[in-house]
Write a protein that holds these residues in place. Structure first.
Motif, PDB file in Angstrom:
ATOM      1  N   SER A  38       0.826  -1.215   0.000  1.00 53.30           N
ATOM      2  CA  SER A  38       0.000   0.000   0.000  1.00 53.30           C
ATOM      3  C   SER A  38       0.858   1.261   0.000  1.00 53.30           C
ATOM      4  O   SER A  38       0.547   2.226  -0.703  1.00 53.30           O
ATOM      5  N   LEU A  39       1.926   1.254   0.782  1.00 52.48           N
ATOM      6  CA  LEU A  39       2.802   2.417   0.823  1.00 52.48           C
ATOM      7  C   LEU A  39       3.495   2.616  -0.518  1.00 52.48           C
ATOM      8  O   LEU A  39       3.596   3.739  -1.017  1.00 52.48           O
ATOM      9  N   LYS A  84      -1.584  13.625   9.497  1.00 49.66           N
ATOM     10  CA  LYS A  84      -2.191  14.465   8.454  1.00 49.66           C
ATOM     11  C   LYS A  84      -2.633  13.651   7.251  1.00 49.66           C
ATOM     12  O   LYS A  84      -3.663  13.926   6.656  1.00 49.66           O
ATOM     13  N   SER A  85      -1.840  12.650   6.869  1.00 44.57           N
ATOM     14  CA  SER A  85      -2.141  11.883   5.658  1.00 44.57           C
ATOM     15  C   SER A  85      -3.243  10.851   5.878  1.00 44.57           C
ATOM     16  O   SER A  85      -3.808  10.330   4.920  1.00 44.57           O
ATOM     17  N   GLY A  86      -3.519  10.547   7.142  1.00 44.76           N
ATOM     18  CA  GLY A  86      -4.513   9.525   7.438  1.00 44.76           C
ATOM     19  C   GLY A  86      -3.990   8.113   7.276  1.00 44.76           C
ATOM     20  O   GLY A  86      -4.733   7.145   7.403  1.00 44.76           O
ATOM     21  N   ILE A  87      -2.705   7.987   7.005  1.00 41.77           N
ATOM     22  CA  ILE A  87      -2.086   6.671   6.860  1.00 41.77           C
ATOM     23  C   ILE A  87      -1.600   6.227   8.227  1.00 41.77           C
ATOM     24  O   ILE A  87      -0.983   7.000   8.958  1.00 41.77           O
ATOM     25  N   ASN A  88      -1.877   5.008   8.572  1.00 36.90           N
ATOM     26  CA  ASN A  88      -1.377   4.470   9.832  1.00 36.90           C
ATOM     27  C   ASN A  88       0.004   3.872   9.610  1.00 36.90           C
ATOM     28  O   ASN A  88       0.388   3.579   8.483  1.00 36.90           O
ATOM     29  N   THR A  89       0.718   3.690  10.671  1.00 38.04           N
ATOM     30  CA  THR A  89       2.059   3.146  10.575  1.00 38.04           C
ATOM     31  C   THR A  89       2.031   1.623  10.601  1.00 38.04           C
ATOM     32  O   THR A  89       1.179   1.017  11.265  1.00 38.04           O
ATOM     33  N   ALA A  90       2.971   1.030   9.897  1.00 35.89           N
ATOM     34  CA  ALA A  90       3.133  -0.426   9.909  1.00 35.89           C
ATOM     35  C   ALA A  90       3.416  -0.912  11.325  1.00 35.89           C
ATOM     36  O   ALA A  90       3.114  -2.064  11.668  1.00 35.89           O
ATOM     37  N   PHE A  91       3.952  -0.053  12.153  1.00 36.05           N
ATOM     38  CA  PHE A  91       4.321  -0.432  13.510  1.00 36.05           C
ATOM     39  C   PHE A  91       3.112  -0.877  14.339  1.00 36.05           C
ATOM     40  O   PHE A  91       3.267  -1.542  15.354  1.00 36.05           O
ATOM     41  N   TRP A  96      -0.338   6.409  19.451  1.00 33.58           N
ATOM     42  CA  TRP A  96       0.899   7.039  18.971  1.00 33.58           C
ATOM     43  C   TRP A  96       0.688   8.382  18.289  1.00 33.58           C
ATOM     44  O   TRP A  96       1.564   9.236  18.329  1.00 33.58           O
ATOM     45  N   LYS A  97      -0.467   8.592  17.670  1.00 36.33           N
ATOM     46  CA  LYS A  97      -0.694   9.855  16.964  1.00 36.33           C
ATOM     47  C   LYS A  97      -0.845  11.031  17.927  1.00 36.33           C
ATOM     48  O   LYS A  97      -0.612  12.174  17.547  1.00 36.33           O
ATOM     49  N   THR A  98      -1.239  10.756  19.151  1.00 34.41           N
ATOM     50  CA  THR A  98      -1.415  11.822  20.141  1.00 34.41           C
ATOM     51  C   THR A  98      -0.430  11.688  21.297  1.00 34.41           C
ATOM     52  O   THR A  98      -0.452  12.506  22.213  1.00 34.41           O
TER      53      THR A  98
END
Length: 177
Positions: A55-56, A109-116, A126-128
């Motif tokens: 996806s990335l 901002k991008s709305g993409i979550n991290t693979a982590f 993690w976002k906050t």
């Protein structure tokens, strides 16, 4: 100007390093800045991780500058030990604190979550909660003891500028023929 390859041995102890917002600031090396983490994959999530990589890669086809704020040179993701462990290697131009903060802002901002999120113990807030994100990275970091650069200390922007100049020069020479 002759560019000579360089290497830097990195001491095991970080006690002598300047402290940043999130812990020791590792020195810029001939390979710039970066880190390697190794963590356990949540059971059954290896295919999700692989899918996230796909996806990335697809997102970058549509928006090649998506990761530009991170000032990356390279990323490498590896699943190993029968897909139960994950290794992330990143080489970038900013120090750890800035890279981490930029990554949280970029993905938020991008709305993409991290693979982590597919790794055991990764904080789902993690976002906050940048401090929890950083703690996870630091807890799973495998610090290198040697780093080498064939073109030492050059930033990704400098390299891209040099390649653009080379392309322009090549085009000019071709037009002269």
């Amino acid at each position: 100007m002759e560019i000579k390859p360089q290497a830097m041995a990195i001491p095991r102890s970080t006690d002598h390093l300047e402290k940043g917002k999130y812990g020791p600031i590792f020195p810029k090396t001939p390979a710039c800045y970066g880190f390697t983490i190794v963590a356990n994959v949540k059971p059954g999530r290896a295919d999700t991780l692989r899918g996230y990589g796909q996806s990335l890669a697809e997102a970058l086809k549509g928006a090649p500058d998506l990761l530009a704020p991170l000032k990356l040179h390279y990323l490498r993701w590896v699943l190993f030990d029968d897909d139960t462990r994950f290794m992330y290697q990143g080489i970038f131009d900013t120090d750890f604190d800035k890279y981490t903060e930029d990554a949280v802002v970029l993905f938020t901002k991008s709305g993409i979550n991290t693979a982590f999120e597919n790794l055991e113990g990764f904080p789902m807030d993690w976002k906050t909660n940048a401090a929890a994100f950083v703690k996870f990275i630091r807890d799973h970091q495998c610090t290198s003891f040697l780093e080498y650069g064939e073109y030492p200390y050059f930033t990704s922007d400098e390299i891209k500028k040099a390649l653009k100049l080379k392309a322009s020069f090549t085009e000019m020479l071709e037009q002269m023929q």
